[in-house]
Design a protein around this motif. Structure first.
Motif, PDB file in Angstrom:
ATOM      1  N   HIS A 160       0.928  -1.259  -0.023  1.00  9.76           N
ATOM      2  CA  HIS A 160      -0.039  -0.150   0.144  1.00  9.76           C
ATOM      3  C   HIS A 160       1.007   1.214   0.007  1.00  9.76           C
ATOM      4  CE1 HIS A 160      -4.074   1.383   0.321  1.00  9.76           C
ATOM      5  NE2 HIS A 160      -3.885   2.453   1.061  1.00  9.76           N
ATOM      6  N   MET A 161       0.829   2.006  -1.289  1.00  9.29           N
ATOM      7  CA  MET A 161       1.520   3.223  -1.309  1.00  9.29           C
ATOM      8  C   MET A 161       0.964   4.316  -0.577  1.00  9.29           C
ATOM      9  SD  MET A 161       4.274   2.519  -2.737  1.00  9.29           S
ATOM     10  CE  MET A 161       4.961   0.631  -2.956  1.00  9.29           C
ATOM     11  N   SER A 162       1.446   5.282  -0.664  1.00  3.82           N
ATOM     12  CA  SER A 162       0.618   6.721  -0.267  1.00  3.82           C
ATOM     13  C   SER A 162       0.121   7.488  -1.219  1.00  3.82           C
ATOM     14  CB  SER A 162       1.687   7.626   0.605  1.00  3.82           C
ATOM     15  OG  SER A 162       2.897   7.890  -0.251  1.00  3.82           O
ATOM     16  N   ALA A 163      -0.910   8.051  -0.910  1.00  2.00           N
ATOM     17  CA  ALA A 163      -1.679   8.881  -2.115  1.00  2.00           C
ATOM     18  C   ALA A 163      -0.714  10.147  -2.288  1.00  2.00           C
ATOM     19  CB  ALA A 163      -3.112   9.453  -1.762  1.00  2.00           C
ATOM     20  N   LEU A 164      -0.115  10.915  -1.177  1.00  2.00           N
ATOM     21  CA  LEU A 164       0.641  11.936  -1.539  1.00  2.00           C
ATOM     22  C   LEU A 164       1.946  11.379  -1.760  1.00  2.00           C
ATOM     23  CD1 LEU A 164      -0.153  13.961   1.922  1.00  2.00           C
ATOM     24  CD2 LEU A 164      -0.633  14.669  -0.367  1.00  2.00           C
ATOM     25  N   MET A 165       2.516  12.201  -2.671  1.00  2.00           N
ATOM     26  CA  MET A 165       4.137  11.557  -3.114  1.00  2.00           C
ATOM     27  C   MET A 165       4.826  13.028  -3.376  1.00  2.00           C
ATOM     28  SD  MET A 165       3.374   8.504  -5.567  1.00  2.00           S
ATOM     29  CE  MET A 165       1.825   8.878  -5.994  1.00  2.00           C
ATOM     30  N   PRO A 166       6.036  12.931  -2.762  1.00  2.00           N
ATOM     31  CA  PRO A 166       6.929  14.187  -2.930  1.00  2.00           C
ATOM     32  C   PRO A 166       7.206  14.541  -4.472  1.00  2.00           C
ATOM     33  CG  PRO A 166       8.359  12.499  -2.018  1.00  2.00           C
ATOM     34  CD  PRO A 166       6.613  12.076  -2.124  1.00  2.00           C
TER      35      PRO A 166
ATOM     36  N   TYR B 132       3.698  18.424  -3.177  1.00  2.00           N
ATOM     37  CA  TYR B 132       3.705  17.039  -3.462  1.00  2.00           C
ATOM     38  C   TYR B 132       2.359  16.868  -4.236  1.00  2.00           C
ATOM     39  CZ  TYR B 132       5.667  16.065   1.087  1.00  2.00           C
ATOM     40  OH  TYR B 132       6.477  15.998   2.134  1.00  2.00           O
TER      41      TYR B 132
ATOM     42  N   LEU C 224      -1.025  14.470  -5.838  1.00  2.00           N
ATOM     43  CA  LEU C 224      -1.841  13.083  -5.306  1.00  2.00           C
ATOM     44  C   LEU C 224      -1.932  12.163  -6.419  1.00  2.00           C
ATOM     45  CD1 LEU C 224      -4.972  15.254  -3.914  1.00  2.00           C
ATOM     46  CD2 LEU C 224      -3.374  13.711  -2.476  1.00  2.00           C
TER      47      LEU C 224
ATOM     48  N   ALA D 191       6.548   5.395  -7.346  1.00  2.00           N
ATOM     49  CA  ALA D 191       6.610   5.016  -6.011  1.00  2.00           C
ATOM     50  C   ALA D 191       7.115   3.468  -5.902  1.00  2.00           C
ATOM     51  CB  ALA D 191       5.284   5.121  -5.380  1.00  2.00           C
TER      52      ALA D 191
ATOM     53  N   GLN E 127      -6.008   1.095  -4.279  1.00  2.00           N
ATOM     54  CA  GLN E 127      -5.763   2.270  -3.869  1.00  2.00           C
ATOM     55  C   GLN E 127      -6.588   3.446  -4.254  1.00  2.00           C
ATOM     56  OE1 GLN E 127      -4.519   4.992  -2.362  1.00  2.00           O
ATOM     57  NE2 GLN E 127      -2.386   4.582  -1.593  1.00  2.00           N
TER      58      GLN E 127
ATOM     59  N   PHE F 177      -6.107   9.975  -7.894  1.00  2.00           N
ATOM     60  CA  PHE F 177      -6.804  11.182  -8.055  1.00  2.00           C
ATOM     61  C   PHE F 177      -6.523  11.743  -9.374  1.00  2.00           C
ATOM     62  CE2 PHE F 177      -6.092  10.491  -3.754  1.00  2.00           C
ATOM     63  CZ  PHE F 177      -7.147  11.021  -2.865  1.00  2.00           C
TER      64      PHE F 177
END
Lengths: 572, 572
Positions: free
Chosen positions: A70-76, A104, A106, A113, A136, A139
């Motif tokens: 499970h990755m994050s929705a927010l990515m730098p 970041y 979405l 990632a 996931q 967006f």
């Protein structure tokens, strides 16, 4: 669950802003509501369907050896700078700043990632291959969200990424995903067409789309009823079929066509068929301009053009550029005397005495022939049409229909592993780039596609594998002591058997309850009515509309058997 | 699953940036990785744990009659304008603009969305009560993300919202959630303290926090070992216990205290105990300023102060305001001659001859007494301390310890239903506001709290209910034909029984494999070693460290029984 307690706000009226059946029915059945343009919330019945689809996807992914993460929705931003996509992604990507002004996005997708994590954690050929996936939220700030969840801005995707040591490994991973997708859509009760899709500039690689034939689909598919060939319009090859005309070449001639620009206008003004015209389209391809010729009744296939020119950006030239290049207003471009490179669709090779723009405002040229201008290259540059033969078996003409893309698998090769320097050490101690594939399924869109394929005038017909509940028990008159108690007995007994069952215990007219049951698409409706005095109840299959009368005593066993039989057809 | 294929990047070294055990172990065991400050990605083992916790939560929510829905993460500004929280929420809320410059937030919580949906869809008392919940990603831009997932910026929460027709209904819904939470944490193997929490300005309402006692917790709990009373520090009441001193009131006296400001500095400068001082704190409370007095060794409890003053905003006055109000530099404020309202903690009532600031830079006053200034109101305004008696049973002093908040339940009343005009029609046809409660559980934080409570020097000790796998089979030497084939037989037989099982088929030293098994905290380790020649294998319980030798023939049955026994202790 008791319907009297269930949060199921069904609607009698069709919502005015919904254009397609799945959208209308998802609103009417109380499955979801819109919170903002392209942003939906899922109510209990709708969310159960989504979770069932997710679980089918998860089971088949796991079965194929893929592992869930499970990755994050927010990515730098930095992560997306590494792949170069921070700059390339347009306004479809939501961008956000945190309290420290760090940027970041979405996640509209997650290649970055996954590649980043694998680059950091996997170093040896011994740890490969790996297929990782997640379910996931994605967006995408769509320019024009529409058709409910078909094209929305926040949605759930299963996305998987495979990492292999070589192309052969990728072939195996790709095949695993292909097979898993076939099983997934079968289990979801979807009739899908698997079509070849374009892979862009990457030679040799493959890509397939899983399409649900539907008139509301946004993509077009060409397929052959004889051999089963199927490809999307971008990809489908047009054969280079020579044809001869006995016609003699005539003398080129300038004609005055005041303010007549489009093919339609020209056809009516000159009284000449569209197929006797040649359209000249001026494109900006990366940093140069090119002209492309196709027959008047054909469309340029920009994907094919892009691949031929090996460019990353391609767009129609602006009016100003067209005027500068042709010396005429837009609508009067032609190949004769043009100073930029001219590419022409194969079909143009066989035309004689055609009409083109004169590169002079308000003028066209008649009786133009190939010796009147220079073509840098002939190639397949147009969209396939129902006039075309199947490019594979050549035995009959292709059929074209629209489809909803529910899945997409793609051989990425080293596009991301190169950007991230995602390497492994092979048996000889040499560092090599991993080879990637990516594989997506739209969960919400799958639900909508199922509805598009499975509904009637009364409502949704959920395949039992994804239905929010399998059975709804309806006592016709809840005030009738016997009907009510028998209904509850059956309801409880079914629960005991692990059946997902609703009981419509509302004090409503039977008609209202039947309508709701049909609308929300529960596979089996068990009606407990007057015949209960004779020990009889009725079971109706929503899909086949078959009604059977069964004895009260062995009702549960009979219903469980019907469910088993119904489920069997979705088995893989 | 074969460990040789599992994506499980364990680390031997402790990551330098992790300060607490759960954070260290979640990294070391390959459960997760950081993608950006406070943003984590979960790898296969970690995600399995999260999903198990989610499923326990889901089962208990469903059992309590709550219904699962799914809101969006993106919510339009207008929704938050309706509750007034768009303005109130600080930089913790991520805000974003879409391509059309419309503003959205990334949900830090979802009261607005739930109230909005219920307002639109539920109109009658007949459709109430309802408890709706979701398991959703939340986004909070923490000022200082830390301790791994304890305080991070993107995390999963279960949040539930109840809607009732009256307070009595709310009491019932609240109790259902309270009981569900007790069951959830029991099943997760967590030892929680349920503490009373502050409810702000709402009189009569209740709120409870579910706290896991831990030295790394960010909250403090006061509890009584005698009667079981427990409350968080904000809420815990200090008794107003009169005490008399024989001391005579002395003459007030100004003393020169050059650049001596803090209690510590004064204690050392004047040689007087801290408890003989009275601190004067100047606060801005909404639009006025007040002074608050507490004994020198006490801390002002701002929650209590806020509730007493019935204000929404409270903060320490800035240096400029303090100077203007007291006529002195910061550090020399005192109640004598002060023109703003003075509130004092109850304890101050019983003090004599104390030291306060002189409202004159570099001066304090000694031998101050209550008749030297005016107090507008005495109240309980300080934090409880280990000196204080239990406010409930008064039989012994309270104990104070730190805790991790894993759950929070709260009677909201009409705060949101009023803002959204979320009304229902009662039996008499009158419109009334619904009464709300809200109920949250942090999924990731629960996982971390379990680790804080259940680990040893070798790694994590997962309760079997949330462990990523229940059993790991370890052939000591995979090159030994017999060990390897027996291990695989047991592995497959356990899979057949529905046991979640790993087999460590890696060609590694046994020590490495044992260490990894302990680190990732699998409840049962089945070792297939040399004794396999005698038909014996070994099963070790990670939690109790108990080792049993079992016969190969009935190994599966024995292991299944051990699992059952282990699970039994988490049953509810």
């Amino acid at each position: 669950m008791k319907v009297s307690e269930l949060f199921m706000p069904t609607m009698k009226e069709t919502p005015s802003d919904a254009e397609i059946e799945s959208h209308k029915l998802m609103l009417r059945s109380g499955f979801m509501r819109q919170l903002s343009s392209g942003i939906y919330v899922y109510l209990p019945l709708g969310y159960r369907v989504l979770r069932k689809i997710e679980n089918i996807v998860r089971e088949e992914m796991d079965r194929s050896g893929a592992q869930e993460v499970h990755m994050s929705a927010l990515m730098p931003r930095e992560l997306w700078e590494e792949s170069g996509r921070w700059a390339v992604f347009g306004p479809e990507m939501f961008r956000i700043k945190d309290r420290n002004e760090r940027e970041y996005c979405l996640g509209p997708t997650h290649e970055e990632a996954f590649t980043y994590i694998v680059r950091n954690e996997i170093t040896s050929y011994r740890d490969l291959p790996k297929i990782l996936y997640q379910i996931q939220t994605k967006f995408r700030d769509e320019r024009r969200p529409r058709f409910g969840v078909m094209r929305c801005r926040e949605f759930t995707m299963k996305d998987a990424y495979s990492f292999d040591i070589d192309e052969k490994g990728l072939d195996i991973s790709y095949r695993k995903m292909y097979d898993a997708y076939v099983r997934i859509f079968k289990r979801c009760g979807l009739d899908v067409k698997i079509v070849e899709a374009d892979t862009g500039a990457m030679g040799g690689a493959s890509s397939h789309e899983f399409m649900v034939p539907s008139s509301v689909g946004e993509a077009e598919i060409a397929y052959c009823k004889a051999c089963g060939y199927a490809a999307n319009l971008e990809k489908a090859e047009c054969l280079d079929e020579p044809f001869e005309t006995a016609e003699k070449m005539e003398q080129i001639q300038e004609v005055f066509t005041p303010d007549v620009r489009t093919i339609e206008e020209l056809v009516s003004f000159l009284g000449i068929e569209a197929k006797r015209f040649v359209k000249t389209m001026i494109y900006r391809a990366d940093d140069r301009f090119v002209a492309v010729l196709v027959r008047g009744d054909r469309e340029v296939n920009e994907t094919k053009l892009k691949n031929l020119l090996k460019v990353t950006e391609l767009e129609l030239a602006g009016a100003e550029d067209v005027e500068r290049i042709t010396g005429a207003k837009v609508g009067f471009a032609g190949p004769v005397g043009l100073s930029i490179d001219v590419y022409a669709d194969n079909e143009v090779k066989y035309l004689k005495n055609f009409v083109v723009g004169a590169n002079k405002t308000n003028y066209h040229l008649k009786n133009v022939n190939l010796n009147d201008f220079e073509v840098k290259q002939f190639a397949d540059l147009r969209n396939i049409t129902p006039d075309d033969l199947c490019p594979k078996c050549r035995s009959q003409k292709v059929t074209i229909e629209r489809g909803i893309e529910v899945g997409h698998i793609f051989k990425l090769g080293t596009k991301y592993t190169e950007a991230f320097n995602c390497v492994y050490t092979d048996e000889k101690g040499e560092k090599k780039l991993m080879i990637m594939g990516c594989y997506g399924i739209g969960i919400n869109r799958t639900a909508a596609a199922i509805i598009e394929q499975m509904h009637d005038e009364d409502g949704i017909i959920w395949p039992i594998t994804v239905a929010p509940y399998e059975v709804i028990v309806v006592p016709v008159n809840v005030k009738d002591q016997q009907q009510s108690s028998v209904a509850f007995e059956i309801y409880k007994a079914l629960q005991q058997e692990g059946v997902e069952v609703l009981i419509d215990d509302r004090d409503e007219r039977a008609g209202v309850k039947f309508k709701d049951a049909d609308l929300i698409g529960i596979p089996f409706k068990v009606t407990v009515g007057k015949k209960v005095t004779e020990g009889k109840i009725e079971v109706r299959n929503r899909r086949t509309k078959e009604v059977v009368e069964i004895d009260m005593e062995n009702a549960v066993e009979a219903i469980v058997n019907l469910i088993k039989k119904e489920k069997a057809q979705y088995e893989v």
